[in-house]
Design a protein around this motif. Structure first.
Motif, short mmCIF file in Angstrom:
data_model
loop_
_atom_site.label_atom_id
_atom_site.label_comp_id
_atom_site.label_asym_id
_atom_site.label_seq_id
_atom_site.Cartn_x
_atom_site.Cartn_y
_atom_site.Cartn_z
N LEU A 237 11.68 -102.02 34.26
CA LEU A 237 11.21 -101.92 32.88
C LEU A 237 10.25 -103.07 32.54
N GLU A 238 10.51 -104.25 33.09
CA GLU A 238 9.64 -105.39 32.80
C GLU A 238 8.29 -105.25 33.49
N TYR A 239 8.30 -104.94 34.77
CA TYR A 239 7.05 -104.96 35.53
C TYR A 239 6.26 -103.66 35.38
N TRP A 240 6.89 -102.59 34.97
CA TRP A 240 6.14 -101.37 34.69
C TRP A 240 5.28 -101.56 33.44
N ASN A 241 5.76 -102.38 32.52
CA ASN A 241 5.04 -102.59 31.26
C ASN A 241 4.33 -103.94 31.19
N MET B 26 2.15 -91.48 26.47
CA MET B 26 3.31 -90.63 26.69
C MET B 26 3.67 -90.57 28.18
N ILE B 27 2.68 -90.38 29.04
CA ILE B 27 2.93 -90.29 30.47
C ILE B 27 3.39 -91.65 31.01
N THR B 28 2.85 -92.73 30.48
CA THR B 28 3.29 -94.07 30.89
C THR B 28 4.75 -94.31 30.52
N LEU B 29 5.19 -93.73 29.43
CA LEU B 29 6.56 -93.92 28.95
C LEU B 29 7.60 -93.17 29.77
N ILE B 30 7.21 -92.04 30.36
CA ILE B 30 8.18 -91.16 31.03
C ILE B 30 8.94 -91.86 32.16
N PRO B 31 8.28 -92.55 33.11
CA PRO B 31 9.06 -93.20 34.18
C PRO B 31 10.03 -94.25 33.66
N VAL C 196 11.57 -94.31 30.75
CA VAL C 196 12.71 -93.62 30.13
C VAL C 196 13.63 -93.05 31.20
N PHE C 197 13.06 -92.47 32.24
CA PHE C 197 13.86 -91.89 33.32
C PHE C 197 14.70 -92.97 34.01
N VAL C 198 14.10 -94.11 34.32
CA VAL C 198 14.83 -95.20 34.99
C VAL C 198 15.91 -95.76 34.08
N PHE C 199 15.61 -95.88 32.79
CA PHE C 199 16.61 -96.40 31.86
C PHE C 199 17.81 -95.47 31.75
N ILE C 200 17.55 -94.17 31.65
CA ILE C 200 18.66 -93.21 31.56
C ILE C 200 19.49 -93.22 32.84
N TRP C 201 18.81 -93.29 33.98
CA TRP C 201 19.52 -93.31 35.27
C TRP C 201 20.37 -94.56 35.43
N GLY C 202 19.88 -95.71 34.98
CA GLY C 202 20.57 -96.96 35.25
C GLY C 202 21.24 -97.61 34.06
N GLN C 203 21.46 -96.86 32.97
CA GLN C 203 22.01 -97.50 31.79
C GLN C 203 23.44 -98.00 32.00
#
Length: 287
Positions: free
Chosen positions: A218-222, A259-264, A266-273
Motif C-alpha cells: 500500500l505504501e510503495y504502490w502509492n 480508478m484503475i490505480t485504486l483497484i490493486p 483495494v484488492f491487496v487490502f481486502i486479501w490481507g486485512q
C-alpha cells in the motif's frame, strides 16, 4: 417490555453513529466511480466552476444521466504509455517487497531470538530510524545515490526501500510471540538454526510478515515523493505519478486512471486485512 426496547435503541444509535463516518470515508470513492462513467458533457457541466475558474460551487450526481465507458476504452486500448507506467509500478513494488523479505525478515528473526550484547540498543535505533520521515533523509539519499550513479534508475527507488526498518519492526512482533521453549526444544532435538527459522519461525511468524507485505504494498504502490526526487525520465515513473492534464475534456480520463490505480490497492487490502490486524496487534505488544 421497555427494558428490551432500550438496548435496541442504543444498538441502532450506535450503528447509525458508526455508519456516518463510514459514509464520509467512502464518499470520495463513490464520486470517483461515478466520475469514471460520466460523459465529457456532464463532467464539463459539473466541474466548470473549477476548471473554468468560476466562483460558483460545483454540483454532482451519484448516478450519471448518460453512463458511458468511453473513457475506459480510451485508457485501456488507446493509451500505451499508461501500461508502461503500470508495469513500472509492478516492477518497483515487486522488487521492493521481495528485497524486504530477503533482508528484513532474517533481521527481525535475529533481533527476536538472539539476545546478544547491544542487540536491544540496535533494535531501538531501528525503531528511531523508522520514525524519521523521507523529507529529512531526502538530501542525503540523493547525494549517496548520485555518487553511486544510480539516479534516474529504478535502483534509486528500490535499494533504499529494501533496507527500510518498518518491515523489520512488524516481523519482529510476530517472531516475539513464538515461545522460546519451542525454539529451545528444537535445538535440543538437533535442529540447526536455519531449519528452526524455516520450519518454526516462518510458519508461526507469518502474520507479522504478511502484515509487513500488505502495508509495504500500500505504501510503495502509492509513493510519489521518491520517484519525483530521484527519477527525471517520465518513462521510469510509477503509476502513482500518472495524471493527464486536467481539463474538462480530460477529466473523465483522469477519473478512470485513478480508478484503475485504486483497484490493486483495494484488492491487496481486502486479501490481507486479517494479517494487517494481527500485525498491528503484534506491534503494540509489550515485552
Amino acid at each position: 417490555m421497555p427494558k428490551k426496547i432500550i438496548p435496541t435503541i442504543k444498538n441502532n444509535l450506535t450503528t447509525i453513529l458508526l455508519l456516518l463516518p463510514a459514509i464520509f470515508v467512502c464518499l470520495p470513492i463513490i464520486l470517483l466511480i461515478t466520475g469514471s462513467v460520466m460523459g465529457n458533457g456532464e463532467l464539463k457541466q459539473y466541474l466548470s466552476p473549477i476548471i473554468m475558474n468560476g466562483i460558483d460551487y460545483i454540483s454532482w450526481k451519484i448516478i450519471p444521466d448518460y453512463p458511458t465507458f468511453e473513457n475506459y476504452k480510451k485508457l485501456l486500448f488507446l493509451t500505451p504509455q499508461f501500461f508502461v507506467l503500470f508495469w513500472n509500478s509492478i516492477k518497483l513494488v515487486g522488487c521492493i517487497l521481495i528485497g524486504q523479505l530477503i533482508v528484513g525478515v532474517p533481521a527481525a528473526w535475529a533481533f527476536a531470538v538472539y539476545n546478544h550484547r547491544g542487540s536491544r540498543l540496535l533494535f531501538v535505533l531501528y525503531v528511531v530510524l523508522m520514525l524519521i520521515p523521507f523529507q529529512v533523509t531526502m538530501l542525503s539519499n540523493y547525494l549517496v545515490l548520485n555518487s553511486l550513479g544510480l539516479l534516474n534508475t529504478h535502483k534509486a527507488i528500490i535499494l533504499p526501500a529494501v533496507f527500510s526498518t518498518f518491515p523489520v519492526f512488524l516481523s519482529y512482533g510476530g517472531f516475539r510471540c513464538i515461545p522460546m521453549q519451542l525454539i529451545e526444544a528444537a535445538r535440543i532435538d538437533g535442529a540447526g538454526e536455519f531449519r528452526i527459522f524455516y520450519t518454526i519461525g516462518l510458519p508461526l511468524g507469518k502474520s507479522g510478515i504478511l502484515s509487513a507485505v500488505v502495508l509495504g504494498f500500500l505504501e510503495y504502490w502509492n509513493m510519489m515523493e521518491q520517484p519525483m526526487a530521484f527519477l527525471e525520465s517520465k518513462s521510469l515513473w510509477p503509476l502513482s505519478l500518472y495524471l493527464p492534464e486536467i481539463t474538462w475534456a480530460q477529466a473523465g480520463y483522469a477519473f478512470v486512471a485513478s480508478m484503475i490505480t485504486l483497484i490493486p490497492a483495494v484488492f491487496v487490502f481486502i486479501w490481507g486485512q486479517d494479517y494487517l490486524e494481527q500485525g498491528i496487534i503484534f506491534s503494540g505488544l509489550k515485552e
